[in-house]
Design a protein around this motif. Structure first.
Motif, PDB file in Angstrom:
ATOM      1  N   ARG A   4       5.504   5.160  17.282  1.00 13.07           N
ATOM      2  CA  ARG A   4       4.980   3.827  17.046  1.00 13.07           C
ATOM      3  C   ARG A   4       4.049   3.884  15.845  1.00 13.07           C
ATOM      4  O   ARG A   4       3.166   4.735  15.773  1.00 13.07           O
ATOM      5  CB  ARG A   4       4.223   3.325  18.268  1.00 13.07           C
ATOM      6  N   LEU A   5       4.266   2.971  14.928  1.00 16.60           N
ATOM      7  CA  LEU A   5       3.389   2.849  13.777  1.00 16.60           C
ATOM      8  C   LEU A   5       2.101   2.196  14.254  1.00 16.60           C
ATOM      9  O   LEU A   5       2.118   1.086  14.773  1.00 16.60           O
ATOM     10  CB  LEU A   5       4.056   1.992  12.701  1.00 16.60           C
ATOM     11  N   SER A   6       0.976   2.902  14.100  1.00 16.68           N
ATOM     12  CA  SER A   6      -0.285   2.328  14.571  1.00 16.68           C
ATOM     13  C   SER A   6      -1.033   1.613  13.455  1.00 16.68           C
ATOM     14  O   SER A   6      -1.769   0.670  13.720  1.00 16.68           O
ATOM     15  CB  SER A   6      -1.168   3.396  15.209  1.00 16.68           C
ATOM     16  N   SER A   7      -0.860   2.052  12.209  1.00 19.56           N
ATOM     17  CA  SER A   7      -1.462   1.336  11.082  1.00 19.56           C
ATOM     18  C   SER A   7      -0.849   1.821   9.779  1.00 19.56           C
ATOM     19  O   SER A   7      -0.232   2.875   9.718  1.00 19.56           O
ATOM     20  CB  SER A   7      -2.988   1.506  11.054  1.00 19.56           C
ATOM     21  N   GLU A   8      -1.058   1.006   8.750  1.00 17.15           N
ATOM     22  CA  GLU A   8      -0.526   1.311   7.426  1.00 17.15           C
ATOM     23  C   GLU A   8      -1.559   0.850   6.404  1.00 17.15           C
ATOM     24  O   GLU A   8      -2.114  -0.238   6.527  1.00 17.15           O
ATOM     25  CB  GLU A   8       0.788   0.572   7.235  1.00 17.15           C
ATOM     26  N   ARG A  32       0.792   5.947   6.361  1.00 16.13           N
ATOM     27  CA  ARG A  32       1.213   5.387   7.645  1.00 16.13           C
ATOM     28  C   ARG A  32       0.762   6.310   8.758  1.00 16.13           C
ATOM     29  O   ARG A  32       1.002   7.515   8.721  1.00 16.13           O
ATOM     30  CB  ARG A  32       2.728   5.236   7.686  1.00 16.13           C
ATOM     31  N   HIS A  33       0.116   5.717   9.761  1.00 14.53           N
ATOM     32  CA  HIS A  33      -0.415   6.470  10.898  1.00 14.53           C
ATOM     33  C   HIS A  33       0.494   6.210  12.096  1.00 14.53           C
ATOM     34  O   HIS A  33       0.717   5.051  12.468  1.00 14.53           O
ATOM     35  CB  HIS A  33      -1.850   6.031  11.195  1.00 14.53           C
ATOM     36  N   PHE A  34       1.018   7.279  12.661  1.00 12.24           N
ATOM     37  CA  PHE A  34       1.957   7.188  13.779  1.00 12.24           C
ATOM     38  C   PHE A  34       1.406   7.897  15.014  1.00 12.24           C
ATOM     39  O   PHE A  34       0.688   8.884  14.907  1.00 12.24           O
ATOM     40  CB  PHE A  34       3.297   7.870  13.441  1.00 12.24           C
ATOM     41  N   VAL A  35       1.798   7.410  16.185  1.00  9.60           N
ATOM     42  CA  VAL A  35       1.603   8.121  17.439  1.00  9.60           C
ATOM     43  C   VAL A  35       2.978   8.244  18.075  1.00  9.60           C
ATOM     44  O   VAL A  35       3.739   7.269  18.128  1.00  9.60           O
ATOM     45  CB  VAL A  35       0.622   7.393  18.380  1.00  9.60           C
ATOM     46  N   PHE A  36       3.316   9.445  18.524  1.00 12.13           N
ATOM     47  CA  PHE A  36       4.604   9.731  19.149  1.00 12.13           C
ATOM     48  C   PHE A  36       4.400   9.897  20.649  1.00 12.13           C
ATOM     49  O   PHE A  36       3.409  10.486  21.082  1.00 12.13           O
ATOM     50  CB  PHE A  36       5.199  11.020  18.572  1.00 12.13           C
ATOM     51  N   THR A  47      -0.213  11.344  10.107  1.00 14.55           N
ATOM     52  CA  THR A  47      -0.336  10.419   8.987  1.00 14.55           C
ATOM     53  C   THR A  47       0.621  10.891   7.917  1.00 14.55           C
ATOM     54  O   THR A  47       0.585  12.048   7.500  1.00 14.55           O
ATOM     55  CB  THR A  47      -1.778  10.385   8.439  1.00 14.55           C
ATOM     56  N   SER A  48       1.505   9.996   7.515  1.00 16.15           N
ATOM     57  CA  SER A  48       2.507  10.293   6.494  1.00 16.15           C
ATOM     58  C   SER A  48       2.132   9.554   5.219  1.00 16.15           C
ATOM     59  O   SER A  48       1.832   8.358   5.247  1.00 16.15           O
ATOM     60  CB  SER A  48       3.884   9.833   6.969  1.00 16.15           C
ATOM     61  N   TYR A  49       2.160  10.283   4.106  1.00 12.87           N
ATOM     62  CA  TYR A  49       1.843   9.705   2.801  1.00 12.87           C
ATOM     63  C   TYR A  49       3.056   9.816   1.891  1.00 12.87           C
ATOM     64  O   TYR A  49       3.699  10.866   1.838  1.00 12.87           O
ATOM     65  CB  TYR A  49       0.694  10.471   2.129  1.00 12.87           C
ATOM     66  N   ASN A  65      10.352  -2.172   8.791  1.00 17.33           N
ATOM     67  CA  ASN A  65      11.498  -1.277   8.888  1.00 17.33           C
ATOM     68  C   ASN A  65      11.202   0.023   9.636  1.00 17.33           C
ATOM     69  O   ASN A  65      12.072   0.889   9.728  1.00 17.33           O
ATOM     70  CB  ASN A  65      12.031  -0.959   7.489  1.00 17.33           C
ATOM     71  N   GLU A  66       9.978   0.169  10.153  1.00 19.54           N
ATOM     72  CA  GLU A  66       9.614   1.368  10.910  1.00 19.54           C
ATOM     73  C   GLU A  66       9.900   1.157  12.385  1.00 19.54           C
ATOM     74  O   GLU A  66       9.664   0.069  12.902  1.00 19.54           O
ATOM     75  CB  GLU A  66       8.131   1.707  10.713  1.00 19.54           C
ATOM     76  N   PRO A  67      10.381   2.167  13.102  1.00 18.12           N
ATOM     77  CA  PRO A  67      10.768   3.462  12.561  1.00 18.12           C
ATOM     78  C   PRO A  67      12.099   3.363  11.813  1.00 18.12           C
ATOM     79  O   PRO A  67      12.989   2.614  12.192  1.00 18.12           O
ATOM     80  CB  PRO A  67      10.905   4.349  13.786  1.00 18.12           C
TER      81      PRO A  67
END
Length: 149
Positions: A4-8, A32-36, A47-49, A65-67
């Motif tokens: 889940r994308l938590s923030s961008e 983009r900050h994700f929690v799995f 966090t993906s850059y 468009n995430e995920p």
């Protein structure tokens, strides 16, 4: 596992990110900050850059468009960027407050932190996930190393 994308946010590379990307300090990045989750239990945060110059004005930059089916390689491939190498560096430590709260673990449960970099066929670093944090009490890391005869 679901993500889940938590923030961008849009950020500028600090010295650490600039070193990981081999870019100039201040280069604009999309973060983009994700929690799995596994069965609704949080198991990983990251966090993906990516470089803003690579994704600006494209579907990759649109969080709707995430995920993305196929993940980072598919996203970058849709932009004509061919990823040919992934590097990872690992450390282990006790969690900070945010990590313990996000992963739902006590302060006595260690975490595994790692940095993943996607590298294009041009040799350019095109994505950095830093840090990826997993709870250490349930994570198994397996490696397969094929050797030439």
């Amino acid at each position: 596992m679901t993500q889940r994308l938590s923030s961008e946010t849009s950020v500028h590379a600090d010295a650490e990110l600039a070193a990981l990307f081999d870019c100039e300090v201040g280069e604009r990045l999309l973060a983009r900050h994700f929690v799995f989750y596994d069965n609704d239990q949080p198991t990983q945060m990251s966090t993906s850059y990516v470089r803003w110059s690579d994704v600006a004005g494209t579907p990759v930059a649109d969080s709707v468009n995430e995920p993305w089916p196929g993940g980072t390689r598919a996203q970058l491939g849709s932009l004509g960027i061919r990823v040919i190498q992934v590097t990872e560096s690992f450390t282990a430590a006790m969690p900070n407050e945010l990590e313990a709260a996000t992963l739902g673990i006590g302060s006595g449960v260690p975490v595994l932190r790692y940095t993943r970099r996607h590298i294009a066929d041009t040799g350019r670093v095109v994505e950095v996930a830093h840090p990826i944090v997993r709870r250490g009490d349930t994570t198994i890391v397996d490696f397969r190393i094929d050797l030439d005869d």
